[in-house]
Design a protein around this motif. Structure first.
Motif, PDB file in Angstrom:
ATOM      1  N   GLU A   6       1.094 -16.308   5.545  1.00 28.10           N
ATOM      2  CA  GLU A   6       1.245 -15.133   4.834  1.00 28.10           C
ATOM      3  C   GLU A   6      -0.158 -14.865   3.910  1.00 28.10           C
ATOM      4  O   GLU A   6      -0.529 -15.995   3.507  1.00 28.10           O
ATOM      5  N   SER A   7      -0.383 -13.601   3.723  1.00 30.70           N
ATOM      6  CA  SER A   7      -1.628 -13.412   2.935  1.00 30.70           C
ATOM      7  C   SER A   7      -1.402 -12.007   2.453  1.00 30.70           C
ATOM      8  O   SER A   7      -0.434 -11.339   2.711  1.00 30.70           O
ATOM      9  N   GLY A   8      -2.218 -11.464   1.250  1.00 32.44           N
ATOM     10  CA  GLY A   8      -2.133 -10.121   0.986  1.00 32.44           C
ATOM     11  C   GLY A   8      -1.471 -10.188  -0.368  1.00 32.44           C
ATOM     12  O   GLY A   8      -1.537  -8.998  -1.104  1.00 32.44           O
ATOM     13  N   GLY A   9      -0.701 -11.008  -0.880  1.00 34.86           N
ATOM     14  CA  GLY A   9      -0.222 -11.009  -2.383  1.00 34.86           C
ATOM     15  C   GLY A   9      -1.445 -10.762  -3.283  1.00 34.86           C
ATOM     16  O   GLY A   9      -2.325 -10.852  -3.011  1.00 34.86           O
ATOM     17  N   GLY A  10      -0.885 -10.660  -4.643  1.00 37.32           N
ATOM     18  CA  GLY A  10      -1.669 -10.558  -5.733  1.00 37.32           C
ATOM     19  C   GLY A  10      -1.071  -9.909  -6.906  1.00 37.32           C
ATOM     20  O   GLY A  10       0.051  -9.449  -6.724  1.00 37.32           O
ATOM     21  N   LEU A  11      -1.929  -9.442  -7.883  1.00 36.78           N
ATOM     22  CA  LEU A  11      -1.359  -8.778  -9.003  1.00 36.78           C
ATOM     23  C   LEU A  11      -1.797  -7.481  -8.979  1.00 36.78           C
ATOM     24  O   LEU A  11      -2.754  -7.001  -8.728  1.00 36.78           O
ATOM     25  N   VAL A  12      -0.707  -6.673  -9.000  1.00 33.50           N
ATOM     26  CA  VAL A  12      -1.041  -5.119  -8.930  1.00 33.50           C
ATOM     27  C   VAL A  12      -0.195  -4.346 -10.198  1.00 33.50           C
ATOM     28  O   VAL A  12       0.771  -4.796 -10.664  1.00 33.50           O
ATOM     29  N   GLN A  13      -0.588  -3.003 -10.138  1.00 35.92           N
ATOM     30  CA  GLN A  13       0.120  -2.395 -11.341  1.00 35.92           C
ATOM     31  C   GLN A  13       1.181  -1.656 -10.813  1.00 35.92           C
ATOM     32  O   GLN A  13       1.538  -1.444  -9.658  1.00 35.92           O
ATOM     33  N   PRO A  14       2.252  -1.454 -11.518  1.00 34.54           N
ATOM     34  CA  PRO A  14       3.494  -0.599 -11.168  1.00 34.54           C
ATOM     35  C   PRO A  14       3.011   0.727 -10.593  1.00 34.54           C
ATOM     36  O   PRO A  14       2.206   1.336 -11.088  1.00 34.54           O
ATOM     37  N   GLY A  15       3.768   1.191  -9.389  1.00 35.97           N
ATOM     38  CA  GLY A  15       3.518   2.131  -8.551  1.00 35.97           C
ATOM     39  C   GLY A  15       2.265   2.202  -7.713  1.00 35.97           C
ATOM     40  O   GLY A  15       2.351   3.092  -6.855  1.00 35.97           O
ATOM     41  N   SER A 100      11.119 -21.615  11.396  1.00 34.77           N
ATOM     42  CA  SER A 100       9.750 -21.557  10.830  1.00 34.77           C
ATOM     43  C   SER A 100       9.607 -20.532   9.597  1.00 34.77           C
ATOM     44  O   SER A 100       9.953 -19.475   9.810  1.00 34.77           O
ATOM     45  N   TRP A 101       9.049 -21.029   8.734  1.00 36.41           N
ATOM     46  CA  TRP A 101       8.785 -20.482   7.442  1.00 36.41           C
ATOM     47  C   TRP A 101       7.369 -20.382   7.028  1.00 36.41           C
ATOM     48  O   TRP A 101       6.509 -21.291   7.463  1.00 36.41           O
ATOM     49  N   GLY A 102       6.622 -19.291   6.516  1.00 29.62           N
ATOM     50  CA  GLY A 102       5.229 -19.363   5.925  1.00 29.62           C
ATOM     51  C   GLY A 102       5.523 -20.193   4.445  1.00 29.62           C
ATOM     52  O   GLY A 102       6.276 -20.356   4.007  1.00 29.62           O
ATOM     53  N   GLN A 103       3.979 -20.252   3.915  1.00 31.40           N
ATOM     54  CA  GLN A 103       4.132 -20.896   2.668  1.00 31.40           C
ATOM     55  C   GLN A 103       4.498 -20.087   1.573  1.00 31.40           C
ATOM     56  O   GLN A 103       4.587 -20.516   0.407  1.00 31.40           O
ATOM     57  N   GLY A 104       4.523 -18.711   1.888  1.00 26.05           N
ATOM     58  CA  GLY A 104       4.736 -17.596   0.882  1.00 26.05           C
ATOM     59  C   GLY A 104       3.463 -17.063   0.332  1.00 26.05           C
ATOM     60  O   GLY A 104       2.357 -17.891   0.164  1.00 26.05           O
ATOM     61  N   THR A 105       3.693 -15.923  -0.177  1.00 23.66           N
ATOM     62  CA  THR A 105       2.553 -15.343  -0.993  1.00 23.66           C
ATOM     63  C   THR A 105       2.961 -14.887  -2.062  1.00 23.66           C
ATOM     64  O   THR A 105       4.156 -14.016  -2.007  1.00 23.66           O
ATOM     65  N   GLN A 106       2.484 -14.945  -3.193  1.00 23.76           N
ATOM     66  CA  GLN A 106       2.914 -14.222  -4.496  1.00 23.76           C
ATOM     67  C   GLN A 106       2.447 -12.750  -4.801  1.00 23.76           C
ATOM     68  O   GLN A 106       1.376 -12.750  -4.693  1.00 23.76           O
ATOM     69  N   VAL A 107       3.545 -12.143  -5.252  1.00 25.22           N
ATOM     70  CA  VAL A 107       3.306 -10.742  -5.505  1.00 25.22           C
ATOM     71  C   VAL A 107       3.570 -10.597  -6.924  1.00 25.22           C
ATOM     72  O   VAL A 107       4.926 -10.844  -7.262  1.00 25.22           O
ATOM     73  N   THR A 108       2.841 -10.205  -7.720  1.00 19.34           N
ATOM     74  CA  THR A 108       3.267  -9.921  -9.243  1.00 19.34           C
ATOM     75  C   THR A 108       2.949  -8.239  -9.569  1.00 19.34           C
ATOM     76  O   THR A 108       1.729  -7.972  -9.171  1.00 19.34           O
ATOM     77  N   VAL A 109       3.898  -7.696  -9.946  1.00 20.54           N
ATOM     78  CA  VAL A 109       3.890  -6.482 -10.465  1.00 20.54           C
ATOM     79  C   VAL A 109       3.895  -6.455 -11.891  1.00 20.54           C
ATOM     80  O   VAL A 109       4.974  -6.403 -12.517  1.00 20.54           O
ATOM     81  N   SER A 110       2.773  -5.985 -12.607  1.00 19.33           N
ATOM     82  CA  SER A 110       2.700  -5.971 -13.926  1.00 19.33           C
ATOM     83  C   SER A 110       1.630  -5.073 -14.459  1.00 19.33           C
ATOM     84  O   SER A 110       0.484  -4.944 -14.042  1.00 19.33           O
ATOM     85  N   SER A 111       1.779  -4.417 -15.777  1.00 22.76           N
ATOM     86  CA  SER A 111       0.825  -3.535 -16.226  1.00 22.76           C
ATOM     87  C   SER A 111       0.141  -4.421 -17.221  1.00 22.76           C
ATOM     88  O   SER A 111      -1.011  -4.014 -17.743  1.00 22.76           O
TER      89      SER A 111
END
Length: 111
Positions: A6-15, A100-111
């Motif tokens: 998996e890829s593409g996770g990260g820190l994003v703002q609400p909305g 099979s599972w991926g290792q996971g990708t963290q998604v954090t939604v915060s202002s």
């Protein structure tokens, strides 16, 4: 060897929106059911969406999540819209047939 990355996770703002990718190796995603799950802190893993070999999809969580597939890239995507803080979680893709599972990708939604 079957592997999911998996890829593409990260820190994003609400909305905001985000697209997660799950690239498979060792098998063709077009031939198998593929799923996305998420697991928030202190909660059970939750099924988000499923895509079937014929390309039809099923959402297990209403509204803001769309699963899709790029056959030429052997990749499954989870598109997330209008993200909320409660969407913060580790997101995993899975190929149930291969257990099979991926290792996971963290998604954090915060202002």
């Amino acid at each position: 060897q079957v592997q999911l990355v998996e890829s593409g996770g990260g820190l994003v703002q609400p909305g905001e929106s985000l697209r997660l990718s799950c690239t498979a190796s060792g098998f063709d995603v077009t031939d198998y059911v593929m799923t996305w799950y998420r697991q928030a802190p202190g909660k059970e893993r939750e099924l988000m969406a499923t895509i079937f070999p014929l390309g039809n999809t099923e959402r297990s969580v209403k509204g803001r999540f769309t699963i899709s597939r790029n056959d030429s890239k052997n990749t499954v995507y989870l598109r997330m819209y209008s993200l909320k803080p409660e969407d913060t979680a580790v997101y995993y893709c899975s190929a149930p047939f291969w257990n099979s599972w991926g290792q996971g990708t963290q998604v954090t939604v915060s202002s």
